[in-house]
Design an enzyme around this catalytic site. Structure first.
Site, PDB file in Angstrom:
ATOM      1  N   HIS A 111       0.876  -1.190   0.000  1.00  0.00           N
ATOM      2  CA  HIS A 111       0.000   0.000   0.000  1.00  0.00           C
ATOM      3  C   HIS A 111       0.906   1.231   0.000  1.00  0.00           C
ATOM      4  CE1 HIS A 111      -3.464   2.408   0.636  1.00  0.00           C
ATOM      5  NE2 HIS A 111      -3.788   2.107   1.878  1.00  0.00           N
TER       6      HIS A 111
ATOM      7  N   HIS B 107      -1.614  -2.529  -9.732  1.00  0.00           N
ATOM      8  CA  HIS B 107      -2.572  -1.917  -8.814  1.00  0.00           C
ATOM      9  C   HIS B 107      -3.782  -2.818  -8.685  1.00  0.00           C
ATOM     10  CE1 HIS B 107      -5.179   1.037  -6.905  1.00  0.00           C
ATOM     11  NE2 HIS B 107      -4.059   1.627  -6.538  1.00  0.00           N
TER      12      HIS B 107
ATOM     13  N   ASP C 195       3.110   5.533  -7.132  1.00  0.00           N
ATOM     14  CA  ASP C 195       4.238   5.478  -6.207  1.00  0.00           C
ATOM     15  C   ASP C 195       5.571   5.273  -6.898  1.00  0.00           C
ATOM     16  OD1 ASP C 195       2.860   6.045  -3.946  1.00  0.00           O
ATOM     17  OD2 ASP C 195       2.155   4.006  -3.712  1.00  0.00           O
TER      18      ASP C 195
HETATM   19  N1  CMC Z   1       5.701  -7.379 -10.165  1.00  0.00           N
HETATM   20  C1  CMC Z   1       5.604  -8.608 -10.714  1.00  0.00           C
HETATM   21  N2  CMC Z   1       4.475  -9.326 -10.800  1.00  0.00           N
HETATM   22  C2  CMC Z   1       3.371  -8.764 -10.258  1.00  0.00           C
HETATM   23  C3  CMC Z   1       3.385  -7.490  -9.672  1.00  0.00           C
HETATM   24  C4  CMC Z   1       4.603  -6.788  -9.634  1.00  0.00           C
HETATM   25  N3  CMC Z   1       4.668  -5.571  -9.091  1.00  0.00           N
HETATM   26  N4  CMC Z   1       2.144  -7.187  -9.219  1.00  0.00           N
HETATM   27  C5  CMC Z   1       1.368  -8.234  -9.526  1.00  0.00           C
HETATM   28  N5  CMC Z   1       2.108  -9.183 -10.159  1.00  0.00           N
HETATM   29  C6  CMC Z   1       1.602 -10.456 -10.698  1.00  0.00           C
HETATM   30  C7  CMC Z   1       1.333 -11.452  -9.567  1.00  0.00           C
HETATM   31  O1  CMC Z   1       2.467 -12.259  -9.324  1.00  0.00           O
HETATM   32  C8  CMC Z   1       0.166 -12.233 -10.115  1.00  0.00           C
HETATM   33  O2  CMC Z   1       0.689 -13.190 -11.029  1.00  0.00           O
HETATM   34  P1  CMC Z   1      -0.117 -14.603 -11.253  1.00  0.00           P
HETATM   35  O3  CMC Z   1      -1.422 -14.220 -11.875  1.00  0.00           O
HETATM   36  O4  CMC Z   1       0.784 -15.354 -12.187  1.00  0.00           O
HETATM   37  O5  CMC Z   1      -0.247 -15.224  -9.897  1.00  0.00           O
HETATM   38  C9  CMC Z   1      -0.627 -11.199 -10.938  1.00  0.00           C
HETATM   39  O6  CMC Z   1       0.337 -10.201 -11.299  1.00  0.00           O
HETATM   40  C10 CMC Z   1      -1.749 -10.545 -10.149  1.00  0.00           C
HETATM   41  O7  CMC Z   1      -1.217 -10.092  -8.908  1.00  0.00           O
HETATM   42  P2  CMC Z   1      -2.071  -9.889  -7.582  1.00  0.00           P
HETATM   43  O8  CMC Z   1      -1.131  -9.845  -6.429  1.00  0.00           O
HETATM   44  O9  CMC Z   1      -3.182 -10.891  -7.569  1.00  0.00           O
HETATM   45  O10 CMC Z   1      -2.691  -8.482  -7.867  1.00  0.00           O
HETATM   46  P3  CMC Z   1      -3.358  -7.588  -6.783  1.00  0.00           P
HETATM   47  O11 CMC Z   1      -4.388  -6.805  -7.498  1.00  0.00           O
HETATM   48  O12 CMC Z   1      -3.772  -8.368  -5.597  1.00  0.00           O
HETATM   49  O13 CMC Z   1      -2.122  -6.697  -6.299  1.00  0.00           O
HETATM   50  C11 CMC Z   1      -0.631  -4.950  -5.865  1.00  0.00           C
HETATM   51  C12 CMC Z   1      -1.967  -5.360  -6.501  1.00  0.00           C
HETATM   52  C13 CMC Z   1      -0.505  -3.407  -5.970  1.00  0.00           C
HETATM   53  C14 CMC Z   1      -0.597  -5.340  -4.389  1.00  0.00           C
HETATM   54  C15 CMC Z   1       0.509  -5.652  -6.635  1.00  0.00           C
HETATM   55  O14 CMC Z   1       0.463  -5.319  -8.006  1.00  0.00           O
HETATM   56  C16 CMC Z   1       1.883  -5.321  -6.063  1.00  0.00           C
HETATM   57  O15 CMC Z   1       2.333  -5.963  -5.115  1.00  0.00           O
HETATM   58  N6  CMC Z   1       2.577  -4.259  -6.623  1.00  0.00           N
HETATM   59  C17 CMC Z   1       3.830  -3.823  -6.092  1.00  0.00           C
HETATM   60  C18 CMC Z   1       3.567  -2.938  -4.878  1.00  0.00           C
HETATM   61  C19 CMC Z   1       3.037  -1.572  -5.237  1.00  0.00           C
HETATM   62  O16 CMC Z   1       3.561  -0.902  -6.120  1.00  0.00           O
HETATM   63  N7  CMC Z   1       2.000  -1.140  -4.513  1.00  0.00           N
HETATM   64  C20 CMC Z   1       1.451   0.208  -4.645  1.00  0.00           C
HETATM   65  C21 CMC Z   1       0.062   0.239  -5.123  1.00  0.00           C
HETATM   66  S1  CMC Z   1      -0.374   1.932  -5.564  1.00  0.00           S
HETATM   67  C22 CMC Z   1      -0.492   2.727  -4.067  1.00  0.00           C
HETATM   68  C23 CMC Z   1      -1.803   2.616  -3.414  1.00  0.00           C
HETATM   69  O17 CMC Z   1      -2.827   2.959  -4.050  1.00  0.00           O
HETATM   70  O18 CMC Z   1      -1.805   2.207  -2.236  1.00  0.00           O
END
Ligand code: CMC
Length: 431
Positions: A266, A307, A365
């Site tokens: 987050h 995201h 971010d």
């Molecule tokens: N790098 C590599 N792979 C990723 C990433 C990433 N940053 N984010 C998601 N994936 C992959 C993940 O491994 C999964 O692959 P698979 O379908 O093969 O299992 C797929 O994409 C979907 O990921 P998810 O974790 O189910 O997606 P989510 O919607 O739950 O997660 C997130 C969103 C923001 C937590 C995630 O993209 C992440 O960890 N990003 C990096 C951290 C980040 O930049 N966070 C800031 C968000 S913006 C600030 C805010 O609004 O708070």
């Protein structure tokens, strides 16, 4: 016309349960399942991917189209034509202020920028190398100990004064965290300055000089604050609402929001972006890190990409990208090695099949981390800046919830997967 219903037929029942379908002013319809518990069944949605937890008229997001609106105004328009204090007014009051309302609001905020001198003594209880978010959780929660006169959450005047105090004092507290960690004296707020000017002044000035903050950096910080002001029911806002649903005071609720924001998935992401850029260290290592981020057996993720809601692009990231270039050019830092790594990473990830297919784009971010670093804000202060910006969103949601009729404590249920009832085993018979 009668409201449409969805029908749910449970395996052991003949009669369908009718669930009203509700429609908001924008966005997908929702099925109102609040009566389901009367039928002895609950829904299951870990991570709340399919759940609307409340009604709200503050912020609208369309993740597929990359739209973010505050009270109907697009984030791009607000970032281009407004400033952070005006956005605060908008989020709290529902309308943009006219000139007189704006002046009164600004005056009220400026009236509350100081913190009680006693509160400054709290800082001495922390180690100088404490993470500033740890300090923020403590000192923001501690504000409730200073305002017993205005903690009646049912009283609209009390709620308003708490909101003003929080918005006004967050920059002062954030700057105090920074000054404490580097051993410099706290700098008092200056009410002749704008909100964002004052933040940079309290962060960077010292009593021995009179330097004024650079206007390009002030504008950049103000944009960062606008872009982080609210984002509907994210993890920290939902935490604030959940804490508030028990009737806890707003300072305690905002402290809870700060803890939820801290995590790297987050608000901690901009800090994590900088750590990642340092770890990559050189453009020539990027390929290796891209491969690691795709490897299912590796926990490494490209921080600042992806995201939960925006699956095409993050509209805030577009604005931040532009600001990022302006700041680096103002500071002559376009050749900064970290910035070069960031640009190359952005370029490669935007062309890579894995990132395209999974719809992983640079988020707000990614760029805000680079800007804050260029301005000279230490990495561990990034999430603190996010928390001060988001305070208005948290307090707007808290106020909306508390002032709505029929407030009841939020209490999710669970799918229990533990042991069934079993007899107690006396110590001598245990394995
Ligand atoms: N790098 C590599 N792979 C990723 C990433 C990433 N940053 N984010 C998601 N994936 C992959 C993940 O491994 C999964 O692959 P698979 O379908 O093969 O299992 C797929 O994409 C979907 O990921 P998810 O974790 O189910 O997606 P989510 O919607 O739950 O997660 C997130 C969103 C923001 C937590 C995630 O993209 C992440 O960890 N990003 C990096 C951290 C980040 O930049 N966070 C800031 C968000 S913006 C600030 C805010 O609004 O708070």
């Amino acid at each position: 016309m009668a409201d449409p219903f969805a029908k749910l037929i449970l395996p052991d029942q003949k009669e369908a349960i009718q669930l009203p379908i509700k429609e908001g002013s924008l966005g997908p319809k929702v099925i109102d399942i609040s009566s389901l518990s009367n039928h002895g069944i609950f829904t299951y949605d870990p991570g709340f991917r399919s759940t609307a937890s409340c009604d709200s008229n503050i912020t609208f997001i369309d993740g597929d189209l990359g739209i973010l609106l505050h009270q109907g105004y697009s984030i791009e328009d607000l970032a281009d034509h407004s400033d952070y204090l005006e956005v605060c007014y908008l989020l709290l009051q529902g309308e943009l202020p006219n000139a007189q309302q704006r002046a009164i609001f600004e005056h009220k905020i400026k009236n509350h920028t100081l913190v009680h001198e006693q509160l400054s003594k709290f800082f001495n209880g922390f180690r100088r190398d404490a993470h500033p978010m740890a300090v923020m959780c403590g000192v923001v929660g501690a504000l409730s100990a200073f305002y017993h006169d205005s903690l009646d959450i049912k009283n609209p005047e009390h709620r308003e004064i708490c909101a003003l105090r929080l918005i006004a004092k967050m920059p002062t507290l954030a700057a105090m965290c920074h000054k404490y960690s580097i051993g410099q004296p706290f700098v008092y707020p200056r009410n002749s300055m704008t909100y964002s000017e004052n933040l940079l002044h309290m962060m960077f000035s010292v009593p021995s000089n009179d330097d004024l903050p650079n206007p390009v950096l002030v504008k950049a910080i103000d944009k960062i604050l606008i872009l982080h002001a609210d984002h509907e029911q994210n993890a920290s806002t939902s935490t604030v609402r959940l804490a508030g649903s028990s009737g806890a005071n707003p300072f305690a609720c905002i402290a809870a929001g700060i803890t939820a924001l801290w995590g790297p998935a987050h608000g901690g992401a901009n800090e994590a972006v900088l750590k990642m850029l340092h770890e990559i260290g050189d453009v020539k290592h990027i390929g290796k890190y891209i491969e690691r981020s795709k490897d299912k057996n590796d926990t490494f993720r490209l921080m600042g990409f992806g995201h939960r809601v925006y699956k095409n692009f993050d509209p805030r990231a577009k604005v931040m990208r532009q600001t990022c270039h302006e700041v680096l050019s103002e500071l002559n830092k376009q050749d900064d090695p970290l910035f070069k790594i960031a640009l190359k990473l952005e370029e490669i990830a935007l062309q890579d099949d894995y990132f395209i297919q999974k719809k992983l784009y640079p988020n707000v971010d990614f760029y805000s981390g680079i800007i804050l670093n260029a301005i000279g804000i230490p990495t561990n202060m990034f999430t603190v800046i996010f928390s001060l910006a988001r305070t208005v969103g948290w307090i707007a949601h808290w106020t909306e919830m508390i002032s709505a009729p029929g407030l009841s404590i939020s209490r999710p249920r669970q799918l229990y997967t533990g042991e069934k009832n079993r007899p107690f085993i006396a110590m001598q018979y245990r394995d």
